[in-house]
Design a protein around this motif. Structure first.
Motif, PDB file in Angstrom:
ATOM      1  N   LEU A 108       0.863  -1.405  -0.055  1.00  0.00           N
ATOM      2  CA  LEU A 108       0.031   0.069  -0.054  1.00  0.00           C
ATOM      3  C   LEU A 108       0.950   1.320  -0.153  1.00  0.00           C
ATOM      4  CD1 LEU A 108      -2.820  -1.297   2.625  1.00  0.00           C
ATOM      5  CD2 LEU A 108      -3.083  -0.625  -0.083  1.00  0.00           C
ATOM      6  N   ARG A 109       2.024   1.206   0.121  1.00  0.00           N
ATOM      7  CA  ARG A 109       2.983   2.364   0.031  1.00  0.00           C
ATOM      8  C   ARG A 109       3.019   2.861  -1.267  1.00  0.00           C
ATOM      9  NH1 ARG A 109       8.783   0.647   2.479  1.00  0.00           N
ATOM     10  NH2 ARG A 109       8.184  -1.145   1.064  1.00  0.00           N
ATOM     11  N   TYR A 110       3.057   2.076  -2.435  1.00  0.00           N
ATOM     12  CA  TYR A 110       3.005   2.212  -3.631  1.00  0.00           C
ATOM     13  C   TYR A 110       1.870   2.741  -4.365  1.00  0.00           C
ATOM     14  CZ  TYR A 110       7.382  -0.020  -2.419  1.00  0.00           C
ATOM     15  OH  TYR A 110       8.261  -0.665  -1.569  1.00  0.00           O
ATOM     16  N   ARG A 111       1.268   3.957  -4.186  1.00  0.00           N
ATOM     17  CA  ARG A 111      -0.031   4.255  -4.729  1.00  0.00           C
ATOM     18  C   ARG A 111      -0.055   5.413  -5.296  1.00  0.00           C
ATOM     19  NH1 ARG A 111      -4.391   2.966  -0.216  1.00  0.00           N
ATOM     20  NH2 ARG A 111      -2.759   3.623   1.135  1.00  0.00           N
ATOM     21  N   ASP A 112      -0.741   5.845  -6.157  1.00  0.00           N
ATOM     22  CA  ASP A 112      -1.031   7.452  -6.705  1.00  0.00           C
ATOM     23  C   ASP A 112      -2.437   8.042  -6.096  1.00  0.00           C
ATOM     24  OD1 ASP A 112      -3.084   6.415  -8.186  1.00  0.00           O
ATOM     25  OD2 ASP A 112      -2.146   6.682 -10.083  1.00  0.00           O
ATOM     26  N   TYR A 121     -10.709   0.663 -14.721  1.00  0.00           N
ATOM     27  CA  TYR A 121     -10.219  -0.236 -15.900  1.00  0.00           C
ATOM     28  C   TYR A 121     -11.349  -1.163 -16.624  1.00  0.00           C
ATOM     29  CZ  TYR A 121      -5.800   0.770 -13.415  1.00  0.00           C
ATOM     30  OH  TYR A 121      -4.611   1.063 -13.434  1.00  0.00           O
ATOM     31  N   LEU A 122     -12.628  -1.165 -15.856  1.00  0.00           N
ATOM     32  CA  LEU A 122     -13.695  -1.954 -16.471  1.00  0.00           C
ATOM     33  C   LEU A 122     -14.482  -1.328 -17.180  1.00  0.00           C
ATOM     34  CD1 LEU A 122     -13.927  -4.786 -13.813  1.00  0.00           C
ATOM     35  CD2 LEU A 122     -12.199  -4.740 -15.625  1.00  0.00           C
ATOM     36  N   GLN A 123     -14.735  -0.086 -17.116  1.00  0.00           N
ATOM     37  CA  GLN A 123     -15.678   0.756 -17.840  1.00  0.00           C
ATOM     38  C   GLN A 123     -14.993   0.846 -19.234  1.00  0.00           C
ATOM     39  OE1 GLN A 123     -18.839   1.380 -16.881  1.00  0.00           O
ATOM     40  NE2 GLN A 123     -18.403   0.012 -15.355  1.00  0.00           N
ATOM     41  N   HIS A 124     -15.070  -0.025 -20.263  1.00  0.00           N
ATOM     42  CA  HIS A 124     -14.415   0.031 -21.626  1.00  0.00           C
ATOM     43  C   HIS A 124     -15.693   0.376 -22.417  1.00  0.00           C
ATOM     44  CE1 HIS A 124     -12.206  -0.715 -25.124  1.00  0.00           C
ATOM     45  NE2 HIS A 124     -10.896  -0.671 -24.379  1.00  0.00           N
ATOM     46  N   SER A 125     -15.321   0.897 -23.516  1.00  0.00           N
ATOM     47  CA  SER A 125     -16.273   1.256 -24.528  1.00  0.00           C
ATOM     48  C   SER A 125     -16.762  -0.250 -25.229  1.00  0.00           C
ATOM     49  CB  SER A 125     -15.871   2.340 -25.597  1.00  0.00           C
ATOM     50  OG  SER A 125     -14.802   1.488 -26.273  1.00  0.00           O
ATOM     51  N   VAL A 126     -15.927  -1.072 -25.057  1.00  0.00           N
ATOM     52  CA  VAL A 126     -16.190  -2.622 -25.417  1.00  0.00           C
ATOM     53  C   VAL A 126     -16.482  -3.156 -24.102  1.00  0.00           C
ATOM     54  CG1 VAL A 126     -15.478  -4.514 -26.592  1.00  0.00           C
ATOM     55  CG2 VAL A 126     -14.812  -2.493 -27.430  1.00  0.00           C
ATOM     56  N   ARG A 127     -17.896  -3.456 -23.958  1.00  0.00           N
ATOM     57  CA  ARG A 127     -18.295  -4.030 -22.790  1.00  0.00           C
ATOM     58  C   ARG A 127     -17.715  -5.707 -22.638  1.00  0.00           C
ATOM     59  NH1 ARG A 127     -18.787  -1.881 -18.835  1.00  0.00           N
ATOM     60  NH2 ARG A 127     -20.988  -2.882 -17.828  1.00  0.00           N
ATOM     61  N   ASP A 181      -0.020  10.748 -16.051  1.00  0.00           N
ATOM     62  CA  ASP A 181      -1.177  11.686 -16.292  1.00  0.00           C
ATOM     63  C   ASP A 181      -2.530  11.068 -16.613  1.00  0.00           C
ATOM     64  OD1 ASP A 181       0.729  13.855 -15.992  1.00  0.00           O
ATOM     65  OD2 ASP A 181       1.609  13.312 -18.042  1.00  0.00           O
ATOM     66  N   ASN A 182      -2.523   9.868 -16.360  1.00  0.00           N
ATOM     67  CA  ASN A 182      -3.868   9.280 -16.556  1.00  0.00           C
ATOM     68  C   ASN A 182      -4.232   9.088 -17.989  1.00  0.00           C
ATOM     69  OD1 ASN A 182      -5.907   7.629 -15.368  1.00  0.00           O
ATOM     70  ND2 ASN A 182      -7.373   9.480 -16.000  1.00  0.00           N
ATOM     71  N   GLN A 183      -3.242   8.945 -18.912  1.00  0.00           N
ATOM     72  CA  GLN A 183      -3.130   8.664 -20.194  1.00  0.00           C
ATOM     73  C   GLN A 183      -3.107   7.024 -20.528  1.00  0.00           C
ATOM     74  OE1 GLN A 183      -4.230  11.235 -22.453  1.00  0.00           O
ATOM     75  NE2 GLN A 183      -4.440  12.165 -20.561  1.00  0.00           N
ATOM     76  N   LEU A 184      -4.204   6.571 -21.405  1.00  0.00           N
ATOM     77  CA  LEU A 184      -4.027   5.066 -21.695  1.00  0.00           C
ATOM     78  C   LEU A 184      -2.680   4.807 -22.512  1.00  0.00           C
ATOM     79  CD1 LEU A 184      -5.559   2.510 -21.638  1.00  0.00           C
ATOM     80  CD2 LEU A 184      -6.363   3.233 -23.761  1.00  0.00           C
TER      81      LEU A 184
END
Length: 383
Positions: free
Chosen positions: A277-281, A339-345, A355-358
């Motif tokens: 848990l030390r390694y989180r953003d 992660y799971l809310q993808h446009s492809v269900r 920077d939260n870029q894929l």
């Protein structure tokens, strides 16, 4: 927690687990059969593109074939997807036909092409861990005697060809350095699953051997970190690399080891979880890599560590740790949101930067094993 909070906790738990279970049943399992199976030549594909179309050209890792077999067998076992039994058996038939000793040598090759021709004949220990896991899961589902025989043959190969004189298992054939904890971890997972499926004490004994390697060599008790890379005799390679996702994964595995052996693992689990848990953003997600002092080395974050931190909290909840179930719910909600809310269900996003870029446009099949296992565990413990 007061009574009102307890009621809300129960509702939140049921809601997120129910939502993720429905995602598996209604979208992921149908998607990865419809698009993820090569209907013309057999075998599971490595990935889908960002629109959900199969990449038939990419070489096929044998570990991915095994992971997909596991995923469908597990889904059938849970009653989530009855078709999973047929799919898992088709996948296993393909795996045995194309990857088991095509060169006349024992063991399974590492990489094949779409036609089933060998690209890389390496006998990789990590691959074989997942093949054993797949076989165990199929056998537990079907009780098929031919699958039991494949388990026996694979165990003979592991025991006679991949054992290391320094303990644990070598990286593969041919041997390679550095040695990694990762194959040992997944072999422990496979041994637990195979003992559950067969009741054969040899697999519990091997799990105990791997636990001893963990305690004596892989885990640094003083710094409370899991080492990743080692010399042939398990001497740590410094500076130590820490993958928080693996630390979380061991928490769950140690709970499974405790279940089949009665050996207490609570202290190790608590230390590993606190260290991970030390390694989180700022999102709360686990990052990909840190160092032994708790500093982040890579600010990227992949999907799979998020499933493993959820499983770690679920394991702690099952052990009765106060607040662990709440943390598991939060981790599952975070997994879903990021992660799971993808446009492809039924698909997923694999990795983001700071920077939260894929970073990965495609949808890798290899993640299915992580996702379905986390949701299955949540359903078992939290529902």
């Amino acid at each position: 927690m007061n009574s009102g909070q307890a009621v809300q906790h129960a509702c939140d738990s049921v809601d997120i687990v129910k939502e993720l279970k429905a995602l598996m049943i209604n979208h992921a399992l149908p998607l990865w059969w419809r698009e993820g199976w090569d209907a013309s030549r057999g075998g599971f594909v490595e990935r889908l593109d960002h629109q959900g179309n199969a990449d038939y050209v990419a070489p096929r890792r044998i570990r991915v074939q095994a992971r997909q077999i596991y995923s469908y067998a597990k889904a059938a076992q849970l009653g989530w997807y009855p078709e999973g039994r047929k799919i898992a058996m088709e996948g296993l038939e393909y795996l045995l036909a194309k990857a088991k000793g095509p060169d006349g040598q024992p063991g399974f090759v590492h990489l094949i092409d779409r036609n089933g021709s060998t690209i890389n004949p390496l006998r990789d220990s990590y691959d074989h861990a997942f093949i054993l896991l797949a076989l165990a899961t199929v056998y537990q589902l079907t009780g098929d005697a031919s699958v039991q025989e494949e388990i026996r043959l694979l165990w003979e190969f592991l025991d006679s060809h991949l054992r290391s004189p320094h303990g644990g298992f070598i990286e593969g054939i041919p041997p390679a350095l550095p040695r990694r904890q990762n194959p040992q971890m997944h072999l422990l997972e496979a041994m637990i699953a195979t003992f559950d499926a067969t009741g054969d004490a040899v697999f519990k004994s091997c799990a105990s051997d791997l636990f001893r390697i963990f305690v004596a060599k892989l885990y640094d008790r003083q710094r409370q970190i899991l080492g990743e890379y080692f010399e042939e005799d398990w001497l740590k390679i410094e500076p130590s690399v820490v993958e928080p996702g693996h630390q979380a994964e061991w928490v769950w595995l140690l709970k499974g080891f405790e279940r089949i052996t009665g050996c207490p693992t609570g202290e190790h689990r608590s230390q590993l979880l606190a260290s991970a848990l030390r390694y989180r953003d700022e999102t709360g997600c686990l990052l990909d890599e840190g160092d032994a002092e708790g500093k982040v080395r890579k600010f990227t974050r992949r999907l799979w560590p998020q499933t493993e931190i959820a499983k770690a909290w679920i394991a702690q909840a099952e052990a009765g740790e106060q607040g662990a179930a709440d943390q598991a719910i939060v981790a599952l909600a975070r997994l879903d949101k990021h992660y799971l809310q993808h446009s492809v269900r039924g698909g997923w996003y694999d990795q983001f930067d700071c920077d939260n870029q894929l970073l990965v446009e495609s949808i890798p099949a290899s993640s299915f094993y992580h996702v379905i296992c986390a949701i299955a565990e949540a359903n078992r413990v939290l529902s």
